[in-house]
Design a protein around this motif. Sequence first.
Motif, PDB file in Angstrom:
ATOM      1  N   VAL A 199       0.866  -1.175   0.000  1.00  0.00           N
ATOM      2  CA  VAL A 199       0.000   0.000   0.000  1.00  0.00           C
ATOM      3  C   VAL A 199       0.902   1.224   0.000  1.00  0.00           C
ATOM      4  CG1 VAL A 199      -1.716   1.322   1.299  1.00  0.00           C
ATOM      5  CG2 VAL A 199      -1.936  -1.158   1.099  1.00  0.00           C
ATOM      6  N   VAL A 200       0.650   2.117  -0.930  1.00  0.00           N
ATOM      7  CA  VAL A 200       1.499   3.296  -1.075  1.00  0.00           C
ATOM      8  C   VAL A 200       0.730   4.529  -0.613  1.00  0.00           C
ATOM      9  CG1 VAL A 200       2.917   4.633  -2.667  1.00  0.00           C
ATOM     10  CG2 VAL A 200       2.647   2.200  -2.995  1.00  0.00           C
ATOM     11  N   THR A 201       1.431   5.418   0.082  1.00  0.00           N
ATOM     12  CA  THR A 201       0.809   6.653   0.550  1.00  0.00           C
ATOM     13  C   THR A 201       1.797   7.801   0.367  1.00  0.00           C
ATOM     14  OG1 THR A 201      -0.384   7.653   2.401  1.00  0.00           O
ATOM     15  CG2 THR A 201       1.513   6.313   2.969  1.00  0.00           C
ATOM     16  N   GLY A 202       1.396   8.995   0.806  1.00  0.00           N
ATOM     17  CA  GLY A 202       2.254  10.166   0.649  1.00  0.00           C
ATOM     18  C   GLY A 202       1.998  10.820  -0.692  1.00  0.00           C
ATOM     19  N   TYR A 203       2.653  11.948  -0.918  1.00  0.00           N
ATOM     20  CA  TYR A 203       2.318  12.691  -2.136  1.00  0.00           C
ATOM     21  C   TYR A 203       2.696  11.927  -3.405  1.00  0.00           C
ATOM     22  CZ  TYR A 203       6.615  14.637  -4.174  1.00  0.00           C
ATOM     23  OH  TYR A 203       7.781  14.802  -4.843  1.00  0.00           O
ATOM     24  N   GLY A 204       3.619  10.956  -3.259  1.00  0.00           N
ATOM     25  CA  GLY A 204       4.008  10.165  -4.428  1.00  0.00           C
ATOM     26  C   GLY A 204       3.140   8.937  -4.648  1.00  0.00           C
ATOM     27  N   ARG A 205       2.010   8.837  -3.919  1.00  0.00           N
ATOM     28  CA  ARG A 205       1.205   7.612  -3.965  1.00  0.00           C
ATOM     29  C   ARG A 205       0.624   7.301  -5.337  1.00  0.00           C
ATOM     30  NH1 ARG A 205      -1.683  11.657  -2.531  1.00  0.00           N
ATOM     31  NH2 ARG A 205      -3.863  11.902  -3.104  1.00  0.00           N
ATOM     32  N   VAL A 206       0.526   8.331  -6.166  1.00  0.00           N
ATOM     33  CA  VAL A 206      -0.121   8.123  -7.457  1.00  0.00           C
ATOM     34  C   VAL A 206       0.855   7.737  -8.570  1.00  0.00           C
ATOM     35  CG1 VAL A 206      -2.178   9.523  -7.066  1.00  0.00           C
ATOM     36  CG2 VAL A 206      -0.061  10.632  -7.747  1.00  0.00           C
TER      37      VAL A 206
END
Lengths: 384, 267
Positions: free
Chosen positions: B72-79
Amino acid sequence: MRPSLMKQVEELRGVNSVKIKEASEQGKKVVGTYCVFSPHEIAMAADAIPVTLCGTKEEPIAAAEEKLPRNLCPLIKSSYGFAVTDTCPYFYFSDVLLAETTCDGKKKMYELMGEIKPMHVMNLPQQGEGEENLKFWETEMKRFKSFLEESFDRKITDEDLKAAIKLGNRERQVMKDLHELNRVKPAPLSGKDMMMAQWLKGFNVDKEAGIHLIEDLITETRDMIKEGKSPYTTETPRILLTGVPIGAGSEKVLEILEESGASVVALENCTGYKGLDRMIDEEKEPMKAISEKYLSTPCSCMTPNNSRLDLLSRLAKDYQVDGVVDLTWQACHTYNIESYQVGKFVKEELKMPFIQIETDYSNSDRGQIKVRVEAFLEQIQGEY
Amino acid sequence: MQTLSMGIDIGSVATKGVLLNQDHEILDKVLLPTGWSPKKTGEAVYRLILEKKRLMADSTLDPRSSMNPRVVVTGYGRVVTDFATKAVTEITCHGKGAQILHPKTRTVIDIGGQDSKVIHLSEKGKVLDFLMNDKCAAGTGRFMEVMSTSLGVEVGELSALAEGYKARKINNMCTVFAESEVISLLAEGAAKGEIARGIINSTAQKAAVMLKRMGIQEEVFLTGGVSQSPLFRKALEEELNISVYFRQEAQFVGALGAAAIGLDIKG
């Protein structure tokens, strides 16, 4: 999953800018307005065409900033920018402008705009309740009526006013019926389509044609509902969008909400439902009835503005809303301050998730807004 | 074989990765500076953990590969990543992570590189409400970083530099104006340590205002890169007049929450 007639609704933008030119060339008078407080019926009674003027796009803001301060709300800057660069066809064809002393930013900007075109400013009371305020507002209505009679050299009779009220109410009712279609779960119309249809009514030169188109759109949408067609599912979070007015060019937050998986089911703002909630009483003396209707507008420039909370609570219930988003423009003091009370009311009384988003017309903060919106929807869905 | 889940928090300054098992035990954690490419750094953290733990089924980055954990990716780079099972916002992830590390948390204050946020949590760690700073560096790690540069030190050295000094007040919240203010203070002969202390206090003050705007519900858990500064923690506690919870792993709370969310995903 979109009504085919929406295409025709969108085309109104082009159609109306041609129609306003033709009407003006045929000698029809045009009254340009900016606000939901403007009594369009009085202009209609003078056989003039009332139109909403441009103010929802970023392009002319730079030109406006040559005279206006940078830290002013984008709506005021855009409105003035369109006027000063002469890039709004409706402004161009307006014979006179009508404005009101709503917020400080607008009323001071109107002083500058009045140098470009003849402008009548109505002195709007700062309190919406109370008999004395209504009386004062009625004298302001009469002053505007005399202004039009003089400008257009024609008498406005009670019969003219009554006919205009009837037509205005019919338009209001049909737009209200359209908005209420989204009470259905899942909503048949996207928030963006709803906003577009509601916003474009302000530019309708031919009121009858506009009413018919929306009636047909309602019929088509009702068929969609019967067939269970919707761009959404029953699981889609349903959002009530309140706050500042939006139109083509300033719909960024509405767009982000729907791109992120929400269904904006109700638009409480003044380009949406706010002006449709109450009709003009057709039984009463016309000038008094018009005054009552317009003074009842729950705008943040009024103090106090409790009727906005009342409207929000009705909409939240009627539209089976899951969360409330309050959109405010940067440097719009009235909406930014009121957001605290609205947030408190929504969270504590309506017991619903609430978020305020403060932004302007630029795209520079899309990323930041997306995080907030996605987090807000995650909060509503409560999956994790 | 046990279910594993990886959380990657791609922040503006640092990218954090955490590997969790079903019992919420941290098996590994990694931190790399994000640099100019959030996509490449996110991928580097992902590979680093896989390689260290010998989890790589093959050389592909396919999260569906049976050996690989969920990501699961988060933070401003999640996209920007293409190997994530899911992307979840840092608000939800911080809530979840804080709840796992310290279940009594009701308020999270996270001061990251480019934004700061306050989150209210329910007893179960669900997000009840949140507030983020506006699009401005005031009160974020970025503010401290820019100010550190004008003092000629790394942001990580700011706390040590300020130790033992009284604060010189920094009045400007705006990073650009505050920088000129620091330069004028230096010209007046103020000690670097005094200015450093002033910078830390000013950031803490801004954070405290945000917290108070939301309402403080104890206990308060401080997370994010700025939490690593002991003087910042002290300044924040003084502003709020309460004790603020902190852990060495506070910078990994978002990644931890993301990994925990991965465990909850069905299938």
